[in-house]
Design an enzyme around this catalytic site. Structure first.
Site, short mmCIF file in Angstrom:
data_model
loop_
_atom_site.label_atom_id
_atom_site.label_comp_id
_atom_site.label_asym_id
_atom_site.label_seq_id
_atom_site.Cartn_x
_atom_site.Cartn_y
_atom_site.Cartn_z
CG HIS B 238 41.03 30.08 43.25
ND1 HIS B 238 42.26 29.57 43.59
CD2 HIS B 238 41.22 31.39 42.99
CE1 HIS B 238 43.16 30.55 43.54
NE2 HIS B 238 42.56 31.66 43.18
NE ARG B 299 41.97 32.85 39.81
CZ ARG B 299 41.48 33.88 40.49
NH1 ARG B 299 40.18 34.07 40.54
NH2 ARG B 299 42.28 34.70 41.11
CG HIS B 366 37.29 31.80 43.72
ND1 HIS B 366 37.44 32.24 45.00
CD2 HIS B 366 37.89 32.72 42.91
CE1 HIS B 366 38.12 33.39 44.99
NE2 HIS B 366 38.39 33.71 43.75
#
Lengths: 249, 646, 225
Positions: B238, B299, B366
């Site tokens: 992330h 992302r 993430h």
């Protein structure tokens, strides 16, 4: 670079019935360290300040960002989430204790089952017909939504109950968290349909009338939920309900 | 035929597990939800920004089909298309359902659901409840499951850990081995099906945005028992998280969806207070490099750019690996209403108010796009047959996976606000298939000899007894952090075969040292030590899957970035050229004049690369190592093409 | 109405506890302090007011019904409430938590004070059979003596302050418990208003005490038997 050490005094207890005892640990003091990272250090080197090798301290934690509600404990005499307790902001030496109003499982872990049981007592849910697709939900103003949102952030952490002078290990008091849930669901257009059930559930022993308005709950709530507003509102709703019960039942 | 209710065991109390439990109860089944801790505390609560559904509330012309395309493109075409399409078509109904359950979604002036923007799309498609959408969704499902518990159709086993599946002589899953984390008892549960909704494996990296329970141990155990593990190397980094020691706390993409801007001072030596730096001396690198999507590129793209700014351009704030995420141009009221949760997190953990001062953030591990390999039953309309018993079934018959623990929905990179959707979608969608699966069984679980259960239980009891006897010199928690360090150093945003090869060896070293671990606590009451050692063992194997998959995949796809194999898309390239190119190829020769020479070379290489690598990585446990093979990806609905976001 | 359950009785008793604190007990306290404050105007009007009360028909029945029974009920419930409180103001030092503890403490103090107060005024009056116009000189005589010793002054000061505090803070608690004051601001503003009322009542009570202390004037019965 030599690191300064930090002293943690921790109240421990091996099993639910056993006697509690205190142990002192030294951990490296790092910037922005919080209580959880200190406890993790103890896991990596479970030795007390006086050099005794012991079992690592046990505690509950999960998200480490104050949304899961796991890591509630009493830090320097005050109940709070351990993850947001940054050691730089705490008086030293730091003392850690398990919550006193819930049965201790082990060390800093306690059993908060009672809180979840209370959610069942007050039917803290919206009675939907089913999860099949039957279209949109009820229309609601954003103001009502915002009011519900702050209440729905309650993570069942137990801070409000630990700090409440009416809530004890062995009484039946439901406590601020539960009253807040009643208000939350009574405010929902569909949830409102079970309003009377919820109100009647908090009008008994341990219910809303037992609240002593010490208002510590709202001071210690990590999510800043307006618990005392919820309590007063449920006070109003139950008052009307009681009048209704007397004259229509 | 069975006269009793069908019974399943759901492992995990997050969104996927709860959604399934609710649906299965409604279908008159019997559910036991096993959770590592109290329900309401699962990692799903950490999801912040929102949940996607193409409801087109803002009249932008958004459709589920566009949502489908954005998701497939965001995942670099590695996801199975009928599944993703079905998910996107179900999304509006899912949002309405959650709304009916009382989720406090932000609303418009007229009282309808409000939507905001998120990465990888140009539409306002993300429904949200402040900045704690995951928490709100978990609570709503938890409440419904609690209602079923209250009514007697569901049962919960909190503070219980899943150790493994009970497999009969035919290799069919007939139940689960459960470890009571308080009494230390190990026992088995009989079930018609077992579902792993156990979330992601972020703890393999030790420091990530994940919660402490996200060890991936349950999925890895399934792999060690013979299940296929797919696309392990696709780990989402992330772009925006708050650096920290115990955890890297997520700073939601919604911060950018609501107008947050990422920048660094143009001069690396600029030590001024960020508020004092004039616009002209700020480098809004995402906006300059991606004029179309700006700060809302997917992302994988954003993380790579931040990495580039910090490590290649040496422009990190004050020389540190951090960039600014700036929301200070927004009003306090606006921020509190729409992003209150994350504003508080930043303030609490850094002592700095992000409403006044730009946040300092850096990418962090993430999400795992990969997970247990699961099957699906497509229908004839490019969607999914919800009654198919194949849906979400792992390669072990009777063992299912859902949510982040499976692999099917996000390809090589997940779009923001699609994870909550995929979790709830899988949970709801699979219920009917499981019902049908149990109908199709020739032998019911009652017909399985009890020795099958006794033996499996004994196996795990012995395993835990052995762990408790481990009395070596290695501290398991230190070893875990060392494993995390290896993964962070070598299997992160930018990957190269030399480092990956080194990581493979280092992980093997960790595995050797694991044998010399000391069990720090041998008590038989509420003792987390043996469980952790078992989880560490799983994490070591999972890290091998991730690393080996990454080492072998010689290409650049989504989150898996190997600069050595970057095809270097020409700056002025338009992905539609590739569609023309394929069309021309289909109808004969490709005209050399129509495309610039460098485009043509690029397209040829792209096509070759896809032929070789547009495949699902499948890891299977063999001789203590993952054996990697590749499987076709279902691309029946949209033609894979180069991604472009500028 | 159906036969109430144990839970319903519990709720009603606590509500009644809260209500009796306001009406009739609180109301009586206000009237009592106001009437007594006539003493600061002069002993004559004060005596007339005592005469008026003591010449009420069925005075004892009125007192028992509207004062002694509610007071006893309020006290018994009060001790039940105190019994269930685990005060923690030493750990959580917030004003409202302090008031919570003081409310319970003041309740107990007032209870003890009332035993003394009734034991030294009403009880001897009834015992000696001083009714109608005979009551005033008898009671005024007792009080004149009471306020000449520092012990007496101390007891009455503590008693009055505790009672006015308990009442005014209880008024706030009543308004919150019954859902009259809900919002944060409403609760805060309510607290300010009730604090002012409490202060006024205290001043009234203490002025009466001061007057007794400074001018202990004996009186004759307004109308001889």
């Amino acid at each position: 670079m030599t690191e300064k050490n930090l002293t943690l005094k921790i109240k421990r207890q091996d099993t639910p019935g056993a006697a509690a005892y205190w142990q002192t640990f030294e951990v490296p003091h790092r910037p922005f360290a919080n209580i959880i990272s200190c406890l993790m250090e103890i896991q990596k080197s479970p030795t007390t300040g006086d050099g005794k090798k012991v079992c690592p301290v046990t505690w509950d934690s999960n998200c480490l960002e104050e949304v899961c509600g796991s890591c509630t404990m009493v830090i320097n005499g005050r109940v709070r989430q351990a993850c947001t307790a940054l050691v730089d902001n705490l008086e030293k030496p730091i003392t850690l204790e398990p919550m006193s109003k819930f049965p201790v499982i082990r060390d800093l872990q306690v059993n908060r089952e009672r809180m979840f049981e209370n959610l069942k007592k007050v039917k803290a849910w919206v009675d939907i017909d089913g999860s099949h697709d039957i279209g949109e939900g009820p229309i609601m103003t954003d103001q009502d939504r915002a009011k519900r949102y702050v209440m729905s952030e309650c993570m069942t952490c137990g801070c409000c109950l630990e700090a409440c002078p009416q809530f004890t290990l062995d009484n039946a008091f439901l406590g601020a968290a539960t009253f807040n849930q009643v208000r939350l669901f009574n405010l929902h257009p569909t949830g409102e349909m079970k309003k009377e059930d919820r109100l009647n559930a908090v009008m008994g022993e341990g219910g809303i009338a037992d609240c002593g308005n010490a208002q510590v709950c709202v001071e210690v709530c990590p999510k800043n939920i307006p618990l005392t507003e919820s309590i007063a509102d449920i006070g109003r709703q139950t008052t009307w309900q009681a009048i209704k019960n007397i004259f229509t039942k | 035929m069975m006269n009793r209710k069908k019974k399943i065991v759901v492992i995990g109390g997050g969104l996927a597990g709860l959604a399934l439990a609710m649906k299965f109860c409604e279908r008159n089944g019997e559910v036991t939800v096993v959770s590592y801790q109290s329900l309401k505390r699962s990692h799903s609560v950490c999801a912040q920004g929102g949940i996607n559904a193409a409801i087109d509330a803002k009249n932008e012309g958004d459709t589920p089909e566009k949502h489908f395309y954005d998701t497939i493109k965001g995942g670099d075409f590695l996801a199975h298309q009928p599944l993703v399409r079905d998910m996107c078509y179900q999304a509006p109904a899912i949002i309405h359902l959650m709304d009916r359950m009382g989720v406090a979604f932000n609303r418009t002036g007229e009282g309808h659901l409000d939507f905001r923007r998120f990465g990888g799309t140009l539409y306002n498609r993300t429904a949200f409840a402040g900045a704690t959408t995951g928490q709100q969704l978990v609570y709503a499902l938890d409440e419904q499951v609690r209602r079923h518990v209250h009514d007697g159709s569901a049962k919960t086993l909190e503070w219980h850990e899943y150790l493994g599946a009970v497999l009969d002589s035919e290799g069919i899953c007939r139940g689960a081995v459960i470890h009571d984390l308080r009494t230390d008892e190990i026992y088995t549960l009989q079930a018609d099906a077992v579902v792993l909704a156990t979330g992601g494996p972020g703890q393999v990296y030790a420091r990530s945005t994940n919660s402490v329970v996200n060890t991936g141990a349950a999925a890895t155990t399934a792999y060690l028992q013979g299940a296929k593990y797919a696309n392990g190397e696709f780990i989402q980094i992330h772009p925006t998280a708050i650096p920290g020691q115990d955890k890297l706390r997520l700073m939601s993409e919604s911060a950018r969806g609501e107008g947050g801007r990422i920048w660094v001072p143009r001069d690396a030596n600029d030590k001024r207070n960020p508020k004092k730096i004039p616009e002209s001396e700020r480098y809004y690198f995402l906006e300059e490099r991606y004029p179309l999507f700006k700060n809302l590129v997917p992302r994988d793209v954003a993380s790579r750019e931040i990495y580039d700014i910090v490590y290649n351009q040496n422009l990190g704030v004050s020389g540190d690996p951090m960039v600014y995420l700036d929301l200070t141009h927004k009003s306090r009221e606006f921020l509190d209403n729409r992003l209150g949760g994350i504003m508080d997190i930043y303030t609490k953990f850094t002592g700095v108010d992000p409403r006044e001062t730009p946040m300092k953030i850096f990418p962090a591990v993430h999400y795992s796009m990969g997970g247990l390999w699961t099957d699906y039953g497509p229908d004839n309309d490019g969607l999914i047959d919800h009654g198919s018993p194949r849906n979400q079934m792992t390669s072990i018959q009777g063992l299912f996976a859902a949510g982040e623990a499976d692999y099917q929905y996000h390809g090589a990179n997940r779009l923001g606000a699609n994870s909550l959707l995929s979790c709830i979608y899988t949970g709801l969608m699979m219920a009917r298939g499981i019902m049908n699966y149990t109908d199709s069984l020739e032998k019911s679980v009652e017909d399985i000899p009890s020795t099958v259960f006794d033996d499996t239980r004994a196996h795990w009891q012995n395993r835990f007894n052995d762990i408790k006897k481990m009395d070596g010199t290695e501290n398991p928690h230190k070893l875990h952090h060392e494993l995390g360090d290896i993964m962070l150093a070598n299997v992160l945003i930018v990957r190269d075969n030399k480092s990956l090869d080194k990581a493979v060896h280092e992980i093997n070293d960790i595995e050797t040292r694991f044998k010399d671990v000391k069990c720090l606590d041998t008590n038989d009451w509420a003792n987390p030590s043996p469980s952790f050692i078992n989880q560490l063992y799983c994490m070591i194997h999972l890290s091998k899957i991730i690393t080996k998959g990454a080492l072998m995949r010689d290409e650049f796809r989504g989150s898996h970035y190997k600069p050595d194999f970057d095809l270097h898309q020409p700056k002025d390239f338009d992905p539609h050229e590739y569609i023309d190119y394929l069309e021309q190829k289909q109808y004969g020769e490709v005209s050399q004049e129509k495309f610039p020479a460098d485009h043509l070379t690029y397209m040829k290489r792209f096509e070759e690369n896809n032929e070789k690598w547009l495949k699902t990585t499948v890891a299977q446990y063999k001789d203590n190592q993952p054996e990697i093979t590749y499987e076709e990806v279902n691309t029946s609905l949209v033609t894979p093409r180069p991604r472009k976001y500028d | 109405m159906a036969k109430p359950s144990k839970d319903e009785i519990h709720y009603l008793l606590l509500k009644l506890h809260s209500l009796t604190g306001i009406v009739p007990i609180g109301a009586f306290l206000v009237v009592h302090l106001c009437v007594n404050s006539l003493r600061t105007v002069g002993v004559w009007p004060y005596q007339l007011s005592i005469d008026a009360i003591n010449n009420l028909p069925f005075l004892l029945v009125i007192e028992i019904t509207f004062i002694y029974i509610p007071l006893l009920f309020h006290s018994v419930m009060g001790f039940y409430v105190i019994h269930h409180a685990k005060t923690n103001v030493h750990r959580y030092r917030y004003p409202r938590n302090g008031l919570y503890t003081l409310q319970r403490l003041s309740g107990a103090v007032v209870f003890v004070f009332l035993i003394y107060h009734l034991g030294t005024t009403v009880a001897p009056k009834l015992w000696e059979g001083k009714h109608y116009f005979e009551a005033a000189p008898f009671l005024i005589d007792i009080l004149n003596g009471e306020f000449q010793t520092w012990q007496g002054l101390l007891v009455y000061t503590i008693g009055i302050v505790s009672a006015t505090f308990h009442f005014s803070n209880g008024l706030w608690g009543f308004c919150v418990s019954w859902g009259i004051l809900i919002g944060e601001n409403a609760q805060r503003n309510g607290a300010i208003v009730f604090a002012a009322i409490g202060l006024a009542l205290t001043v009234l009570g203490m002025a009466t005490v001061a007057e007794f202390n400074m001018n202990p004037i004996p009186v004759e019965a307004t109308v001889a038997r």
